[in-house]
Design a protein around this motif. Structure first.
Motif, mmCIF file in Angstrom:
data_model
loop_
_atom_site.group_PDB
_atom_site.id
_atom_site.type_symbol
_atom_site.label_atom_id
_atom_site.label_comp_id
_atom_site.label_asym_id
_atom_site.label_seq_id
_atom_site.Cartn_x
_atom_site.Cartn_y
_atom_site.Cartn_z
ATOM 1 N N TYR A 130 -12.659 -203.831 8.230
ATOM 2 C CA TYR A 130 -11.638 -203.917 7.233
ATOM 3 C C TYR A 130 -12.329 -205.123 5.907
ATOM 4 N N LYS A 131 -12.048 -204.814 4.848
ATOM 5 C CA LYS A 131 -12.612 -205.754 3.736
ATOM 6 C C LYS A 131 -11.818 -206.980 3.955
ATOM 7 N N THR A 132 -12.125 -207.986 3.486
ATOM 8 C CA THR A 132 -11.475 -209.422 3.398
ATOM 9 C C THR A 132 -10.590 -209.328 2.097
ATOM 10 N N GLN B 284 -12.737 -209.794 -0.871
ATOM 11 C CA GLN B 284 -13.454 -208.562 -1.226
ATOM 12 C C GLN B 284 -12.583 -207.713 -2.117
ATOM 13 N N MET B 285 -11.259 -207.343 -1.215
ATOM 14 C CA MET B 285 -10.311 -206.608 -2.112
ATOM 15 C C MET B 285 -10.254 -207.110 -3.490
ATOM 16 N N GLU C 101 -12.759 -206.229 -5.909
ATOM 17 C CA GLU C 101 -12.947 -204.725 -6.214
ATOM 18 C C GLU C 101 -11.800 -204.425 -7.080
ATOM 19 N N THR D 7 -11.307 -200.594 3.465
ATOM 20 C CA THR D 7 -12.304 -200.665 4.728
ATOM 21 C C THR D 7 -13.613 -200.414 3.964
ATOM 22 N N SER D 8 -14.840 -200.869 4.809
ATOM 23 C CA SER D 8 -16.041 -200.695 4.066
ATOM 24 C C SER D 8 -17.147 -200.164 5.080
ATOM 25 N N GLU E 235 -20.804 -211.633 7.820
ATOM 26 C CA GLU E 235 -20.851 -209.996 8.071
ATOM 27 C C GLU E 235 -20.087 -209.959 9.519
ATOM 28 N N GLN F 261 -16.635 -210.658 9.802
ATOM 29 C CA GLN F 261 -15.876 -209.704 9.153
ATOM 30 C C GLN F 261 -15.719 -208.492 10.484
ATOM 31 N N SER G 65 -12.152 -207.360 12.312
ATOM 32 C CA SER G 65 -11.526 -206.233 12.224
ATOM 33 C C SER G 65 -11.352 -205.546 13.707
#
Length: 675
Positions: free
Chosen positions: A53-55, A58-59, A62, A205-206, A225, A228, A232
């Protein structure tokens, strides 16, 4: 004894059932980790497949970068179309009117939007939403006309018909161009709402981790990383894995944890303050524990972030109102134990609220009155904020700190807002706080005024005992307000029969002894009448809803001593020593230091009136004799007082008597000159 044990255990069973019912049913992630620190556990491999899952950061980035791909949302306006066509139909276009209206209607059927040059806030997009007849349909943006395109379309279509006139001049002369307006109205609010609900087209998600894949090795530094991936993994573990185990084992585990919490609470009381098992502070404490445990577990189910706003420090203050501070600390640990066990950040939250609770317990005695309570709340918030920043300093980068600090501020203010509940519980459980003790020590209260009127000698005796007990209590470190109230009310039962007691007798000549109360009564009758003032006092206290702590002073101030004057008289008259119980107070031996202090001060104040010598040695011998007599009768057998504390009590009493009865200067009489 069996009923007393049941009264202790039954409420704990209720708490056990409630906590068990509210406990989270999923498993807690068994690892504690922080970015930048070493992974102190064994090498961790994924036990199941899970997405990365993106933090939030990050969300957010984006979404910001994809803001240009927002799909505009338009609402079709029938009113705008009808009004425009109606206006064109009234123009003097002659035979061309029907052709122009038909072409404009065709253009409106497709839709006309505002030119971007006129509305810079309109987003660019290859597709748009058009809501018509309560349905929103996505169209390519090329299928609708901009305002300028719609006017050009009308001109080109009419020109192609070879109508034999200058179409452009005709349309301009009659103002047709101006009558064509957008019939697709841009809805900014709906555009933003649709964009948010769709996640702005941003995937949460990434990547993906498969079962058996390495997540982190033993001793490896936890990078961003790896953190993260661990976050998740933790999210999926707690959402799903907790339900995959055998239901019986999950049930048994929850039963054990709930039972452990209740056992911890019970033994904290047992070792810390066992005396409260016998009074109303015990159910009060259990109610506090139940309320804060339920609040913790319910907030955990709703939104764990709201735990920062729960006023856990309020529970410490509400206990400290009726318990000594040193006994509150272990109970406060038990109060925070559900938070420690069930919250993901349990250890951090436990330390934060435990330290803040200790601080507020210390400072509240200085900032307890009126608006000063907000100073205590501000100090509490300051401590919590510092501890939070110490534990979660990295959140400053992520921008999450402000919401947490706001929650901590709200919780600190709720500590002040919720403190008045203490006074409600005080009445419901008939407890005694310092404020109520001050209220009860008011000698102008109706009950004390009645004592003064009916038994003035007893009233004066009670005042003397109150001052003496206050002096001793401060020397020993006992709550002086509690002892003062106990001394003021300990002989309240004497006002039912005041003349039975020597301090209330009228002064009569020595040859008029028959007017004294005990004249003509047998020693047994006199003893019964004197002993009765204890039960009468209990009845009066309960009728006036005095706290149990005050009733306990009434019951214990004579303990199980003997009415020695009439018992000795009874024996001299040939009485049977086996009837000693008839001359014994059927009370309870004192079991607390305040009760012992009152018993000694009551006896010493009454007996000190017979002292003849005013010398330090006389006071010392007198106090030692009274204390030794009480000890010989076993009155201190159940007490929690130490030998050193008892020595302090004796020395303080000797000092008090010396100060009270010191010799005065004899002033010479002044001779009056007779003229």
């Amino acid at each position: 004894m069996k009923r007393d044990r049941l009264a202790r255990i039954f409420p704990l069973v209720i708490i056990f059932l409630v906590v068990f019912f509210l406990m989270p049913r999923n498993s807690k992630f068994p690892y504690d980790y922080r970015k930048g620190r070493e992974w102190k556990y064994e090498t961790l491999f994924a036990q199941f497949d899970f997405p990365i899952y993106k933090t939030e950061e990050q969300m957010r980035e984006e979404r910001n970068s994809s803001s240009g791909s927002v799909v505009p949302y338009y609402r079709y306006s029938e009113e705008a179309s009808a009004k425009s066509i109606s206006s064109i139909e009234r123009l003097p276009l002659g035979s061309l009117r029907s052709v122009v209206v038909s072409q404009v209607r065709s253009i409106y059927n497709k839709g006309v939007i505002e030119d971007r040059s006129l509305r810079d806030e309109l987003p660019e997009s290859e597709v748009i939403y058009v809501q018509r007849d309560k349905r929103a349909v996505k169209y390519p943006s090329t299928e609708v006309y901009s305002l300028s395109d719609a006017r050009n379309k009308l001109l080109s279509d009419l020109s192609a018909m070879a109508l034999g006139v200058n179409v452009d001049s005709l349309l301009r002369k009659n103002g047709v161009y101006d009558l064509i307006v957008p019939n697709l109205v841009y809805d900014e609010q709906a555009t933003e709402l649709v964009h948010e609900e769709s996640g702005g087209g941003v995937s949460p998600t990434s990547g993906y981790v498969t079962a058996g894949q390495l997540i982190v090795s033993e001793g490896e530094i936890v990078t961003a990383e790896i953190e993260q991936m661990l976050d998740s993994y933790k999210k999926e573990f707690e959402a799903n894995v907790g339900y995959l185990g055998p239901p019986v084992l999950i049930l048994l585990g929850n039963l054990v944890i709930a039972a452990a919490l209740v056992v911890l609470l019970y033994f904290m009381v047992w070792f810390g303050c066992p005396e409260i098992f016998h009074d109303s502070r015990y159910p009060y404490l259990l109610l506090l524990y139940l309320l804060f445990s339920c609040l913790t577990l319910l907030v955990l189910k709703a939104n764990e972030q709201l735990l920062y706003a729960v006023p856990f420090t309020l529970s410490a203050l509400m206990m400290q109102t009726f318990l000594p501070m040193r006994k509150v600390v272990p109970l406060y640990v038990a109060m925070l134990s559900p938070l420690l066990l069930f919250s993901h950040d349990g250890a951090v939250l436990f330390v934060m609220f435990f330290v803040a609770g200790l601080v507020v317990l210390y400072v509240f005695k200085y900032f307890q009155q009126g608006w000063r309570q907000f100073i205590a709340a501000a100090i509490t918030f300051g401590v919590l904020a510092l501890l939070y920043l110490g534990f979660r300093g990295a959140d400053l980068v992520a921008g999450n700190v402000w919401s947490a600090l706001l929650s901590l501020f709200v919780g600190s203010m709720l500590t002040v807002a919720g403190y008045p509940l203490t006074y409600l519980f005080e009445r419901l459980f008939n407890l005694v706080s310092d404020s109520r003790l001050i209220e009860l020590s008011d000698t102008s209260s109706p009950l004390i005024r009645e004592l003064e009127q009916k038994a003035p000698g007893t009233f004066q005796h009670s005042l003397q005992v109150m001052n003496m007990a206050d002096f001793v209590a401060r020397a020993v470190g006992v709550n002086p307000e509690l002892v003062r109230v106990g001394a003021l009310y300990h002989d309240i039962g004497k006002m039912n029969n005041p003349l039975c007691f020597v301090e209330n007798e009228f002064i009569v000549p020595k040859d008029d002894e028959e007017h004294k109360y005990h004249t003509g009564l047998s020693p047994l009758q006199s003893a019964h009448d004197i002993i009765r003032h204890v039960s009468d006092g209990v009845e009066i206290a309960r009728k006036n809803r005095l706290p149990k702590a005050v009733v306990d002073f009434i019951v214990t101030h004579h303990g199980t001593t003997v009415v020695s004057f009439f018992y000795d008289k009874f024996l001299k008259e040939g009485g049977d020593p086996s009837q000693k119980s008839e001359f014994t107070y059927p009370g309870v031996k004192p079991h607390t230091k305040p009760q012992i202090i009152l018993m000694l001060c009551d006896s010493i104040e009454a007996a000190s009136r017979t002292l003849r010598a005013n010398t330090p040695q006389a006071y010392s011998d007198f106090v030692e004799r009274i204390v030794a007599g009480k000890m010989a009768e076993g009155q201190f057998d159940d007490a929690d007082i130490t030998i050193s504390e008892l020595n302090i009590v004796k020395e303080t009493l000797k000092q008090y008597l010396a100060q009270l009865n010191h010799e005065r200067v004899v002033y010479p009489r002044t001779k009056m000159n007779n003229k």
